[in-house]
Design an enzyme around this catalytic site. Structure first.
Site, short mmCIF file in Angstrom:
data_model
loop_
_atom_site.label_atom_id
_atom_site.label_comp_id
_atom_site.label_asym_id
_atom_site.label_seq_id
_atom_site.Cartn_x
_atom_site.Cartn_y
_atom_site.Cartn_z
N HIS A 175 -4.28 -12.41 -22.43
CA HIS A 175 -3.97 -13.84 -22.39
C HIS A 175 -2.75 -14.15 -23.26
CE1 HIS A 175 -8.47 -14.18 -21.46
NE2 HIS A 175 -7.82 -14.43 -20.35
N HIS B 226 -7.84 -12.95 -25.59
CA HIS B 226 -7.48 -11.57 -25.90
C HIS B 226 -6.00 -11.28 -25.64
CE1 HIS B 226 -7.35 -10.62 -21.64
NE2 HIS B 226 -8.58 -11.04 -21.48
N LYS C 195 -14.92 -17.30 -24.55
CA LYS C 195 -14.66 -15.88 -24.71
C LYS C 195 -13.36 -15.71 -25.48
CE LYS C 195 -17.14 -14.18 -20.65
NZ LYS C 195 -17.04 -13.39 -19.39
#
Length: 651
Positions: free
Chosen positions: A172, A169, A166
């Site tokens: 993070h 983003h 994933k």
């Protein structure tokens, strides 16, 4: 302290070791505070151990160096008013004190200014001698500062924690930057730091990902760019699964028998695949492990660009089903959880009195089908970490959206009978990044974000073709400047504040930005190259020649760095360091026309060079603490400086 005692007569340093948090061997200003406390004790009659911690920094140099508020001294009631008594104290302060001028009085405050000569002659040699260690205080991390043989305190910092397959983003990214800084901070304070990256690497979605790879995967693409390839597969299979669910729902509404369709659906296949993983099927686990290992290799490359490393790559997958089952049994046995429609939940309102219990709500810990949830997994992981590391402190660097989850976790640990462990845990939260997207308009991976910012810096550099051609490695320079831009913008405000990702603003050389900070550091480095003096020559400078107000003010700021470091350990805010660094760069910028190097008398040149070298050391120390890579060369062009070399300063 010995240097000061040799250089200055009349110091009053009785029982300096008795003062709280006093470390004269690493912080010269502790000597100043100790001396001032002893002098004020004789004047006021107040215990010096009350005076010492009440001495604080002023907001700006024009207001003094230290300030004392009379009410902070716990004065007896019925005596003179505080604003009256400070006037009396100031009048009694010795005219010839060796370190301080006569105090200035405003209301009930007394402001104290350092005398320039002893400050300059004690601070500059200390900085030049200690180098990259100046400002740090290893004693703070000792279990017993009076007995180093008892060892260091241990801290775990969990941060970054992306989900494999994933996007990495904005949340993070913030966790990564802040966590990296905290690891550096505690290391500088002498703690034994373990950095853990707790990956989102388990769950039914990995069963779905395995199906996607079997259908659409490309081994070569996986090896070259595992994170992007797995994400693309995940998006594709999710799209198919959504469409399939919609078709099944329509058939069901039409009265068709969809039993077989549901049994063979992608969702059900993913569930069965993940069941194989939890049952330790070798083939299923081998595929998952390949995804995980390749992703970690790619993550490490990205983290290296940010000067970040991890001691352990953990993850949800590392928590065993048996451990979670044991926790579930304990929760039931101690009547912490209860059954609710086949599921297990914790009703905090029945366990914790008052508003706190209601605010903690009613989280599920196990679903009806027996599946453990994140909370159960985190309980198991926390207890396992304590058993493994026996840490003195653990920090979770997680977005503020998880405030409730972390409060529930710590309270459950306490209810299980481990209040000692819960008390060691701290949630360092942070706000949102708004408007973060790539130029293509979609939020993507950290690499894409950094590439965009580096491209922007590259464009800025190319605006002056003549100067651009002097750049040794323009792509690498642009990358470092881009990373500095992102990190400094992230650290500029308090952690909890949201901020807007503004590429034009962050990449500007004007204002308090990453590129400007790099420019300021590179400029002070260039002065040493032009002067052509060795470290030995600089160390032998006659510091008494530094009498100009600009020089003394720079030393006053340099002297603050150990205090800034210690204060940051209390605030755990990167902006505490960053605000200080920009204050220092502004003082340096205003001094260059006054404190010239070239054309000065040799002895004056050497003294001024010692001043600038000390500033170079402190700026570099602060930047590295934040996780930045200080650069040492630049080319100055009208309105925009361009850095031309990535020689990283480590001293």
């Amino acid at each position: 302290m010995d240097q000061l005692q040799q250089q200055v007569e009349g110091l009053n340093l009785n029982a300096i070791a008795e003062f709280p948090n006093c470390f004269p061997d690493v912080n010269p200003l502790d000597v100043y505070r100790a001396h001032l406390s002893n002098v004020l004790t004789e004047i006021t009659g107040v215990d010096k151990n009350i005076i010492y911690p009440a001495l604080s920094w002023t907001q700006s140099l024009d207001k003094g160096d230290l300030v004392l508020a009379a009410p902070a001294l716990r004065l007896p009631k019925g005596g003179p008013k505080p604003d009256q008594i400070v006037q009396e104290w100031a009048a009694k302060f010795p005219e010839n004190d060796p370190l301080f001028e006569k105090p200035h009085v405003h209301s009930y405050f007394m402001s104290f200014f350092f005398r320039g000569a002893p400050l300059v002659s004690s601070i500059l040699p200390t900085i030049l001698q200690k180098g990259h260690k100046f400002g740090t205080n290893p004693s703070l991390g000792l279990k017993d500062p009076k007995d180093p043989s008892k060892g260091q305190k241990k801290i775990i910092v969990e941060f970054s924690s992306p989900n494999i397959a994933k996007p990495f983003h904005a949340g993070h990214l913030r966790s990564t930057i802040i966590g990296g800084f905290l690891g550096n901070l505690y290391e500088g304070a002498g703690w034994d730091v373990t950095r853990i990256n707790y990956l989102g690497d388990w769950g039914k979605q990995y069963g779905l990902l395995a199906l996607a790879f079997e259908k659409f995967g490309d081994e070569k693409a996986l090896e070259q760019d595992p994170i992007n390839h797995l994400f693309q597969l995940y998006v594709r299979i999710n799209t198919e699964m959504t469409e399939e669910k919609e078709q099944i729902a329509k058939r069901k509404e039409a009265g068709e028998d969809v039993t077989e369709a549901e049994a063979n659906s992608l969702d059900e296949q993913a569930r069965r695949y993940f069941k194989k993983m939890t049952d330790r099927d070798e083939k299923a686990l081998a595929m998952w492990k390949k995804f995980r290992d390749l992703s970690i290799v790619r993550y490490k490359q990205t983290y290296a660009r940010l000067n970040i490393h991890f001691d352990e790559y953990s993850g949800e997958s590392q928590v065993s089903e048996s451990d979670m089952a044991h926790i579930g049994h304990q929760l039931e046995e101690k009547k912490i959880s209860k059954e609710d429609n086949g599921a297990q939940l914790i009703d905090f309102s029945e366990l914790v009195p008052g508003k706190e219990g209601k605010r903690l709500e009613k989280p599920l810990v196990r679903k009806r089908d027996g599946t453990a949830l994140y909370l159960t997994r985190d309980i198991s992981e926390l207890l396992a970490r304590h058993a493994k590391y026996n840490f003195d402190k653990m920090i979770y660097v997680v977005a503020s959206a998880q405030d409730l989850h972390l409060k529930q976790l710590f309270k459950i640990i306490e209810l299980l009978g481990h209040k000692d462990i819960a008390d060691k845990c701290q949630h360092i939260n942070f706000g949102l990044v708004l408007g973060m997207s790539t130029r293509k308009g979609t939020v993507k991976f950290l690499d894409d974000i950094l590439r965009d910012v580096a491209d922007k810096m590259h464009e800025t550099m190319r605006k002056n073709e003549d100067k651009y051609n002097q750049v040794e490695n323009p792509e690498a320079v642009a990358d470092v400047l881009g990373i500095s831009s992102v990190m400094v913008q992230d650290m500029t405000g308090k952690r909890i504040n949201n901020y807007t990702f503004n590429m034009d603003q962050m990449t500007s050389f004007e204002g308090d930005t990453g590129p400007y900070l790099q420019y300021a550091h590179a400029r002070v480095c260039s002065i040493k190259r032009k002067a052509g003096l060795s470290d030995e020559e600089i160390a032998s400078a006659d510091f008494s020649l530094l009498t100009e107000p600009h020089a003394v003010n720079i030393v006053r700021l340099l002297a603050q760095w150990p205090d800034v470091f210690s204060n940051t350990l209390r605030t755990l805010e990167p902006t505490t360091v960053l605000a200080y660094l920009f204050k220092m760069t502004h003082a340096l910028s205003s001094s260059y026309d006054v404190l010239r190097i070239m054309g000065s008398e040799p002895a004056v040149l050497k003294a001024r060079m010692a001043l600038y070298e000390a500033a170079h050391i402190v700026l570099g120390n602060g930047m590295r603490l934040l996780g930045l890579s200080p650069v040492e060369r630049y080319v100055s062009i009208p309105s925009t400086p361009i850095l031309t070399s990535l020689v990283v300063g480590r001293a």
